[in-house]
Design an enzyme around this catalytic site. Structure first.
Site, mmCIF file in Angstrom:
data_model
loop_
_atom_site.group_PDB
_atom_site.id
_atom_site.type_symbol
_atom_site.label_atom_id
_atom_site.label_comp_id
_atom_site.label_asym_id
_atom_site.label_seq_id
_atom_site.Cartn_x
_atom_site.Cartn_y
_atom_site.Cartn_z
ATOM 1 N N HIS A 37 70.193 106.022 73.289
ATOM 2 C CA HIS A 37 70.372 104.549 73.612
ATOM 3 C C HIS A 37 70.635 104.353 74.953
ATOM 4 O O HIS A 37 70.211 103.203 75.874
ATOM 5 C CB HIS A 37 71.076 103.960 72.649
ATOM 6 C CG HIS A 37 70.476 104.146 71.054
ATOM 7 N ND1 HIS A 37 71.218 104.627 70.055
ATOM 8 C CD2 HIS A 37 69.593 103.340 70.572
ATOM 9 C CE1 HIS A 37 70.752 104.492 69.022
ATOM 10 N NE2 HIS A 37 69.686 103.791 69.047
ATOM 11 N N GLN A 154 56.037 103.559 67.640
ATOM 12 C CA GLN A 154 56.471 102.212 67.840
ATOM 13 C C GLN A 154 56.081 101.681 69.194
ATOM 14 O O GLN A 154 55.821 100.425 69.370
ATOM 15 C CB GLN A 154 58.022 102.352 67.640
ATOM 16 C CG GLN A 154 58.423 100.960 67.838
ATOM 17 C CD GLN A 154 60.133 101.116 67.311
ATOM 18 O OE1 GLN A 154 60.418 100.767 66.368
ATOM 19 N NE2 GLN A 154 61.106 101.424 68.127
ATOM 20 N N SER A 187 70.299 107.861 65.462
ATOM 21 C CA SER A 187 71.398 107.399 64.511
ATOM 22 C C SER A 187 71.538 107.923 63.195
ATOM 23 O O SER A 187 72.769 108.218 62.648
ATOM 24 C CB SER A 187 71.257 105.978 64.482
ATOM 25 O OG SER A 187 70.981 105.210 65.706
HETATM 26 P P1 AMP Z 1 66.983 102.448 66.987
HETATM 27 O O1 AMP Z 1 68.489 101.971 67.237
HETATM 28 O O2 AMP Z 1 66.735 103.681 66.531
HETATM 29 O O3 AMP Z 1 66.036 101.361 66.704
HETATM 30 O O4 AMP Z 1 66.558 102.745 68.646
HETATM 31 C C1 AMP Z 1 66.701 101.844 69.562
HETATM 32 C C2 AMP Z 1 65.815 102.363 70.788
HETATM 33 O O5 AMP Z 1 66.429 103.684 71.102
HETATM 34 C C3 AMP Z 1 64.190 102.414 70.301
HETATM 35 O O6 AMP Z 1 63.404 102.158 71.298
HETATM 36 C C4 AMP Z 1 64.311 104.224 70.183
HETATM 37 O O7 AMP Z 1 62.979 104.708 70.536
HETATM 38 C C5 AMP Z 1 65.342 104.499 71.426
HETATM 39 N N1 AMP Z 1 65.751 105.830 70.881
HETATM 40 C C6 AMP Z 1 66.344 106.444 69.731
HETATM 41 N N2 AMP Z 1 66.706 107.510 70.127
HETATM 42 C C7 AMP Z 1 66.567 108.004 71.187
HETATM 43 C C8 AMP Z 1 66.511 109.256 72.049
HETATM 44 N N3 AMP Z 1 66.822 110.296 71.310
HETATM 45 N N4 AMP Z 1 66.114 109.313 73.184
HETATM 46 C C9 AMP Z 1 65.613 108.109 73.855
HETATM 47 N N5 AMP Z 1 65.313 106.743 73.129
HETATM 48 C C10 AMP Z 1 66.003 106.905 71.830
#
Ligand code: AMP
Length: 284
Positions: A37, A154, A187
């Protein structure tokens, strides 16, 4: 960093910003933040004067109520990470701010992407994602939106959402941040102990296996072998798919523009990851 809990207060604040001089980069999240993130925050910060992050665990994108109930919440630590990363504004709403009583439920026509892969295994998931992102974009109205490649499908869905809603928001897709083991940061990894996390890195190993053998075996064979490796290690595999990078339809041509995508559950924790295998422009 200024924290807003009310949508109207945030919109009002951002409307007061001169958008010709101050570009707004937006990073929507569900919290339990990690360096993946934060890499999005850094990317937004490098290209915009003002960075807005949102933390909202969106109930309507969960098709499994247990998954929603177990979603990790680490708000104090998230705030500290965002402060340290130089994020300017955090939107931390309750459900009624995102979906107020006068919220008009919308159905988004995102085409075949809705029912493939994640869509097939999580019915209604992408409608829920579109609802929350559309609503957040209405509140924040950013010039640029930052998403992680980790959620490959997504990203395609949101690209389509931007098209069908006629928004001019630029979409930036940021590479997946990984642990040293190769495990994609997520997460949900917080629900795995050290031994399980080590095992979970087999997902990225399976993706590398596919990439390295792309021209040595048929795509069908690669998918079957990668799936078997994961099942032998105790994963329940939803899919191993080698698909076209734009449509996500399964491909049989190794010279196509391809991405390998995996969704698999380890000890009750569902994980996804992907690896872009090639793109036609890079081929000789
Ligand atoms: P989330 O909190 O899982 O909804 O993720 C929020 C944003 O962070 C989304 O755009 C995810 O694709 C991105 N994200 C989650 N994990 C990673 C990661 N390991 N590397 C880069 N971006 C991530």
């Amino acid at each position: 960093m200024i924290i807003f809990r009310k949508a109207s207060a945030l919109s009002e604040y951002l409307l007061g910003i001169n958008k010709k001089r101050t570009t707004i980069g937006f990073v929507p999240t569900m919290g339990a933040l990690h360096m993946g993130h934060i890499s999005l925050i850094h990317a937004a910060k490098s290209r915009n004067e003002l960075v807005v992050c949102s933390i909202f665990v969106n109930p309507v994108q969960f098709n499994n109520s247990e998954d929603f109930a177990k979603y990790p919440v680490t708000t104090n630590q998230d705030i500290e990470l965002l402060e340290n990363a130089g994020c300017n504004v955090l939107f931390l709403p309750e459900g009624k701010e995102v979906y107020p009583p006068n919220y008009i439920d919308t159905v988004y026509d995102i085409g075949p992407l809705e029912d493939l892969l994640e869509g097939a295994h999580r019915p209604g998931h992408f409608q829920g994602v579109c609802k929350v992102v559309d609503r957040l974009l209405n509140i924040v109205d950013p010039g640029a939106l930052y998403l992680g490649q980790k959620d490959f499908q997504q990203c395609l869905v949101i690209k389509k959402l931007l098209q069908i809603t006629g928004r001019e928001t630029a979409l930036h897709i940021i590479p997946t941040k990984r642990e040293i083991s190769g495990l994609a940061m997520s997460s949900r990894n917080l629900r795995l102990n050290e031994v399980q996390q080590k095992k979970a890195s087999l997902i990225s190993e399976a993706l590398i296996f596919i990439k390295e053998n792309l021209h040595k075996k048929s795509l069908h064979q690669l998918q079957a072998e990668a799936k078997q490796k994961l099942e032998d290690a105790g994963f329940i595999v939803d899919y191993v798919s080698i698909a076209n990078t734009d449509s996500l339809k399964p491909s049989i041509d190794s010279n196509d523009s391809l991405v390998a995508l995996i969704a698999a559950t380890l000890d009750g924790v569902r994980l996804i990851d992907n690896e872009v295998l090639n793109s036609p422009s890079k081929q000789q």
